[in-house]
Enzyme design. Structure first.
Site, short mmCIF file in Angstrom:
data_model
loop_
_atom_site.label_atom_id
_atom_site.label_comp_id
_atom_site.label_asym_id
_atom_site.label_seq_id
_atom_site.Cartn_x
_atom_site.Cartn_y
_atom_site.Cartn_z
N GLY A 43 61.68 42.54 84.54
CA GLY A 43 60.58 41.59 84.72
C GLY A 43 60.94 40.25 85.31
O GLY A 43 60.13 39.62 85.99
N ASP A 99 60.98 36.66 81.94
CA ASP A 99 59.62 36.47 82.46
C ASP A 99 58.67 36.10 81.33
O ASP A 99 57.83 35.22 81.47
CB ASP A 99 59.13 37.71 83.21
CG ASP A 99 59.30 39.00 82.41
OD1 ASP A 99 60.17 39.03 81.53
OD2 ASP A 99 58.56 39.95 82.66
N ASP A 102 57.25 37.48 74.13
CA ASP A 102 56.05 38.02 73.48
C ASP A 102 56.31 38.01 71.97
O ASP A 102 56.06 37.00 71.31
CB ASP A 102 55.86 39.44 74.05
CG ASP A 102 54.45 39.93 73.98
OD1 ASP A 102 53.72 39.52 73.07
OD2 ASP A 102 54.04 40.75 74.82
N LYS A 130 53.84 33.86 74.80
CA LYS A 130 52.58 34.30 74.22
C LYS A 130 52.67 34.07 72.71
O LYS A 130 53.03 34.98 71.95
CB LYS A 130 52.40 35.79 74.54
CG LYS A 130 50.97 36.26 74.55
CD LYS A 130 50.91 37.76 74.69
CE LYS A 130 50.93 38.25 76.10
NZ LYS A 130 50.71 39.72 76.20
N VAL A 152 49.29 40.50 81.08
CA VAL A 152 49.41 39.94 82.43
C VAL A 152 50.39 40.74 83.29
O VAL A 152 51.35 41.32 82.78
CB VAL A 152 49.84 38.44 82.37
CG1 VAL A 152 48.69 37.57 81.92
CG2 VAL A 152 51.05 38.23 81.47
N ASP A 158 54.92 43.91 84.94
CA ASP A 158 54.35 45.20 85.32
C ASP A 158 53.32 45.74 84.33
O ASP A 158 53.23 45.27 83.19
CB ASP A 158 55.48 46.23 85.41
CG ASP A 158 55.98 46.64 84.02
OD1 ASP A 158 56.35 45.73 83.24
OD2 ASP A 158 55.98 47.84 83.71
N ARG A 164 54.39 44.57 89.96
CA ARG A 164 55.41 43.51 89.88
C ARG A 164 55.41 42.64 91.13
O ARG A 164 55.85 41.50 91.11
CB ARG A 164 56.81 44.12 89.72
CG ARG A 164 57.04 44.85 88.40
CD ARG A 164 58.53 45.15 88.23
NE ARG A 164 58.79 46.17 87.25
CZ ARG A 164 58.98 45.96 85.94
NH1 ARG A 164 58.89 44.73 85.46
NH2 ARG A 164 59.23 46.95 85.12
C1 PRP Z 1 59.37 42.44 78.68
C2 PRP Z 1 59.95 41.10 79.08
C3 PRP Z 1 60.90 40.81 77.96
C4 PRP Z 1 60.25 41.49 76.77
C5 PRP Z 1 59.57 40.45 75.93
O1 PRP Z 1 60.23 43.45 79.13
O2 PRP Z 1 60.59 41.15 80.31
O3 PRP Z 1 62.18 41.33 78.21
O4 PRP Z 1 59.31 42.41 77.27
O5 PRP Z 1 58.95 41.04 74.84
P1 PRP Z 1 59.29 40.64 73.34
O6 PRP Z 1 59.30 39.13 73.26
O7 PRP Z 1 58.15 41.25 72.56
O8 PRP Z 1 60.60 41.24 72.97
P2 PRP Z 1 59.81 44.99 79.25
O9 PRP Z 1 60.33 45.74 78.08
O10 PRP Z 1 58.34 45.06 79.52
O11 PRP Z 1 60.63 45.51 80.47
P3 PRP Z 1 60.63 45.02 81.99
O12 PRP Z 1 61.18 43.62 82.00
O13 PRP Z 1 61.52 46.00 82.66
O14 PRP Z 1 59.22 45.06 82.50
#
Ligand code: PRP
Length: 174
Positions: A43, A99, A102, A130, A152, A158, A164
């Site tokens: 991300g 990125d 959460d 968030k 988002v 994604d 992306r």
């Molecule tokens: C997303 C983002 C963080 C994580 C945050 O990655 O890039 O690494 O989730 O979430 P959290 O605070 O709840 O741990 P994702 O697993 O969607 O993979 P990606 O970056 O490959 O899209």
């Protein structure tokens, strides 16, 4: 047209302005340090590319593959390293580039993990936070934007690996 499925939430120009501000702050804070930007894949690849170019220091960029969500839209809480560093980060001042924060589980896990691998310092830079979803205390030293509890996409983020490449940060319409 796939863009009919999305609504712009933060336009590319606003993101660019904020990234420049973060870059200036990081440049001041990391002067005379051994800065390594640690981009958490996938991300953060877009954010990392822009942030790196807004920092006026001879920094190093490293990539760490992490999977915490799979193709689901909710966190499983399981953090898996899918692609490891190619060089040690011992003695380096590591700035994790995410990125989005959460639940905070991924960043929290990585901060501990990198300390254990001997980094001189470990801090976190996230484009988005968030707070509605955050489950663990997390210190974001450099934050782009706080957002509501919305799913988002774009600017690296994604939905099932798609979108992306959107230049703006967008909300996916039902
Ligand atoms: C997303 C983002 C963080 C994580 C945050 O990655 O890039 O690494 O989730 O979430 P959290 O605070 O709840 O741990 P994702 O697993 O969607 O993979 P990606 O970056 O490959 O899209």
């Amino acid at each position: 047209m796939y863009r009919n499925n999305v609504e712009v939430s933060i336009p590319a120009d606003d993101i660019a302005a904020r990234v420049r501000e973060l870059g200036q702050r990081i440049t001041e804070d990391y002067r005379d340090r051994r800065l390594v930007l640690l981009s958490v894949l996938k991300g953060s690849f877009v954010f990392t590319a822009d942030l790196a170019r807004s920092i006026d220091l001879p920094l190093r960029v490293e990539f760490l593959g992490v999977q915490s969500y799979g193709d689901s839209t909710t966190s499983t809480g399981v953090v898996q390293i899918t692609q490891d560093l190619t060089k040690p980060i011992e003695g380096e001042d590591v700035l994790i580039v995410e990125d989005i924060v959460d639940t905070g589980l991924t960043s929290s896990y990585l901060m501990n993990h990198l300390q254990h691998r001997g980094a001189a310092s470990v801090k976190l830079c996230a484009l988005l936070h968030k707070p509605a979803k955050t489950a663990v205390p997390i210190d974001i030293s450099y934050l782009g934007f706080t957002i509501g509890d919305l799913f988002v996409v774009g600017y690296g983020l994604d939905a099932a690996q798609r979108y992306r490449n959107l230049p703006d940060l967008c909300i996916l319409k039902e």
